[in-house]
Design a protein around this motif. Structure first.
Motif, PDB file in Angstrom:
ATOM      1  N   UNK A  68      11.400   6.712  11.248  1.00 22.27           N
ATOM      2  CA  UNK A  68      10.390   6.361  10.249  1.00 22.27           C
ATOM      3  C   UNK A  68       9.470   5.261  10.770  1.00 22.27           C
ATOM      4  N   UNK A  69      10.011   4.274  11.468  1.00 24.41           N
ATOM      5  CA  UNK A  69       9.174   3.224  12.048  1.00 24.41           C
ATOM      6  C   UNK A  69       8.207   3.807  13.076  1.00 24.41           C
ATOM      7  N   UNK A 101      11.335  10.017   3.906  1.00 23.98           N
ATOM      8  CA  UNK A 101      11.502  10.548   5.252  1.00 23.98           C
ATOM      9  C   UNK A 101      12.988  10.646   5.564  1.00 23.98           C
ATOM     10  N   UNK A 102      13.397  11.731   6.195  1.00 24.47           N
ATOM     11  CA  UNK A 102      14.786  11.902   6.620  1.00 24.47           C
ATOM     12  C   UNK A 102      14.821  12.981   7.697  1.00 24.47           C
ATOM     13  N   UNK A 103      15.997  13.506   7.996  1.00 27.58           N
ATOM     14  CA  UNK A 103      16.129  14.603   8.945  1.00 27.58           C
ATOM     15  C   UNK A 103      16.743  14.212  10.264  1.00 27.58           C
ATOM     16  N   UNK A 161       0.809  -1.224   0.000  1.00 28.02           N
ATOM     17  CA  UNK A 161       0.000   0.000   0.000  1.00 28.02           C
ATOM     18  C   UNK A 161       0.843   1.276   0.000  1.00 28.02           C
ATOM     19  N   UNK A 162       2.091   1.176   0.445  1.00 30.59           N
ATOM     20  CA  UNK A 162       2.909   2.374   0.609  1.00 30.59           C
ATOM     21  C   UNK A 162       4.380   1.996   0.538  1.00 30.59           C
ATOM     22  N   UNK A 163       5.182   2.812  -0.146  1.00 30.67           N
ATOM     23  CA  UNK A 163       6.635   2.692  -0.126  1.00 30.67           C
ATOM     24  C   UNK A 163       7.205   3.981   0.442  1.00 30.67           C
ATOM     25  N   UNK A 164       8.082   3.830   1.445  1.00 33.02           N
ATOM     26  CA  UNK A 164       8.726   4.982   2.076  1.00 33.02           C
ATOM     27  C   UNK A 164      10.233   4.825   1.932  1.00 33.02           C
ATOM     28  N   UNK A 165      10.856   5.823   1.330  1.00 34.80           N
ATOM     29  CA  UNK A 165      12.317   5.839   1.176  1.00 34.80           C
ATOM     30  C   UNK A 165      12.907   6.666   2.316  1.00 34.80           C
ATOM     31  N   UNK A 166      13.855   6.068   3.038  1.00 36.06           N
ATOM     32  CA  UNK A 166      14.469   6.698   4.205  1.00 36.06           C
ATOM     33  C   UNK A 166      15.961   6.842   3.941  1.00 36.06           C
ATOM     34  N   UNK A 167      16.517   8.005   4.265  1.00 37.80           N
ATOM     35  CA  UNK A 167      17.958   8.178   4.056  1.00 37.80           C
ATOM     36  C   UNK A 167      18.552   9.051   5.140  1.00 37.80           C
TER      37      UNK A 167
END
Length: 327
Positions: free
Chosen positions: A127-128, A116-118, A79-85
Motif C-alpha cells: 500500500x505504501x 487495499x489488500x491481496x 485527503x484520503x483514508x486507506x484501509x489495509x488488511x
C-alpha cells in the motif's frame, strides 16, 4: 551518492494491541503437543495479542484514536483514508464499507476512502508503494491516513507450523507530502503464485516456500538497498516480519551483516501482528534504542500466499522528536 527523492514522508504512527496472552497458556488450553510448544519457544514466540470479542473496526478505531490524540491531527487536513488488511475476513461483506465508516467516525469530511489488500501480511508495504504513485499522480494530495487491522480467523489458525504465531491488532500511519523525515527511498516486491492457497496449499508447497524464503528475502533486500543508492551498511537496522527468529539470524549471515542488525527483539512479546509488524517494530525500535539522527532503515514483510515486499526508509526521525504531545 544521494538517494532518490520521494513524494511523501511518514509523519506519525500508532498501534493498538489488545490483551497479551502467553503462548504456553494458549497451547495448554487448545491441546497443542509439548513438542510443538517447545519449537515455538525455540523460535522466539512467547506471547501474542488476543482481541477477544472486539471487531476489526473496533481495533482500527483504537489505533486511529491514539494517532489523532497523540499527534493533534486536524481531520479537515486529511485527503484520503486507506484501509489495509491481510485477511479476507478483516473486511465486512458488501455493501458495508469499513473505510467509509472509519472516515465518518473520525470526521474526515474532505477525505476519500478505499481499501487495499491481496498481498496478505505484505499488504501494508504494498500500500505504501501504491501511495508513492498516487502522490506523484495527484499534486493536490497532501495527507493520507493508512490504517490496518486484522484478527485471526479462529484459534486453529494462530499457530502456523511453528513458523509464526498470529496476533490480533491494528496500526495507523499518517503520510504527508511536506514532511521531511521518514521518507521512503525504494520499494521492491515479489509474488509467487504457486503459493496462492496459503494455509490450504499442499505440504510439499509449504516445504518449498520455507526452503526458498531466505533466498527471496536476500534478493529483495539487496535490490532495495541498491535502488536506494545505499550499501547495506548504510542502514542501521533491518526490521522484518515477526516470524521464526532463526530465519533472520541466517539471513543476516547470508547478507554478511551482524545478527543484531536484524531487529527481532520484540517477537517474543507480540508474535506476528500481520500487516502491523511494520509499525509495531518501528515504534518498538525507537522505544528501545536511541538512533542517531537521520539514519536509514530497511523493512521486509512476507505473506503466506507467496507475497514478499521491502521498503527502504531514509532520513529517519522519531515521530515524537521535536513535537509536543497532547495529554
Amino acid at each position: 551518492m544521494s538517494a532518490p527523492r520521494t513524494p511523501f514522508g511518514i509523519e506519525a504512527a500508532s498501534h493498538y494491541l489488545p490483551s497479551r496472552v502467553s503462548v504456553e497458556d494458549w497451547a495448554r488450553a487448545h491441546g497443542v503437543p509439548d513438542e510443538t510448544l517447545q519449537v515455538l519457544h525455540d523460535n522466539g514466540m512467547r506471547y501474542f495479542h488476543h482481541a477477544g470479542e472486539a471487531t476489526v473496526e473496533q481495533l482500527a478505531s483504537r489505533a486511529l484514536d491514539t494517532l489523532f490524540e497523540q499527534h493533534a491531527i486536524d481531520p479537515a487536513s486529511v485527503d484520503l483514508l486507506v484501509y489495509v488488511h491481510s485477511l479476507p475476513s478483516s473486511m465486512p461483506a458488501p455493501p458495508s464499507s469499513l473505510p467509509a465508516r472509519l472516515a465518518t467516525t473520525f470526521g474526515l469530511r474532505q477525505a476519500r476512502s478505499f481499501a487495499l489488500t491481496g498481498q496478505n501480511c505484505a499488504s501494508l508495504l504494498a500500500a505504501l508503494r501504491v501511495m508513492r504513485s498516487l502522490f506523484l499522480a495527484e499534486p493536490q494530495l497532501n495527507r493520507v491516513l493508512l490504517v490496518s487491522a486484522d484478527r485471526a480467523c479462529g484459534e486453529r489458525y494462530r499457530e502456523v507450523g511453528a513458523f509464526s504465531f498470529e496476533s490480533d491488532g491494528a496500526c495507523a500511519l499518517l503520510l504527508s507530502r511536506h514532511h521531511p523525515f521518514n521518507r521512503p527511498l525504494a520499494f521492491a516486491g515479489h509474488v509467487d503464485g504457486r503459493h496462492h492457497g496459503g494455509f490450504r496449499r499442499p505440504q510439499a508447497r509449504t516445504h518449498e516456500y520455507r526452503a526458498l524464503y531466505g533466498l527471496v528475502a536476500h534478493r529483495l533486500i539487496s535490490r532495495t538497498a541498491q535502488a536506494s543508492q545505499l550499501a547495506l551498511e548504510d542502514f542501521r537496522h533491518l526490521l522484518p516480519v515477526n516470524l521464526d527468529r532463526h530465519v533472520f539470524e541466517r539471513l543476516a549471515a547470508s547478507l554478511h551483516m551482524p545478527v543484531d542488525w536484524v531487529f527481532t527483539a520484540n517477537i517474543a512479546e507480540h508474535g506476528h501482528v500481520m500487516c502491523c509488524d511494520v509499525v509495531i517494530n518501528l515504534l518498538d525500535l525507537w522505544d528501545r534504542h536511541a538512533l542517531d539522527a537521520r539514519e536509514n532503515l530497511l523493512f521486509f514483510m512476507s505473506g503466506n500466499n507467496g507475497s514478499f515486499a521491502t521498503m527502504a526508509l531514509g532520513n529517519c526521525q522519531s515521530f515524537h522528536e521535536g513535537r509536543p504531545m497532547n495529554k
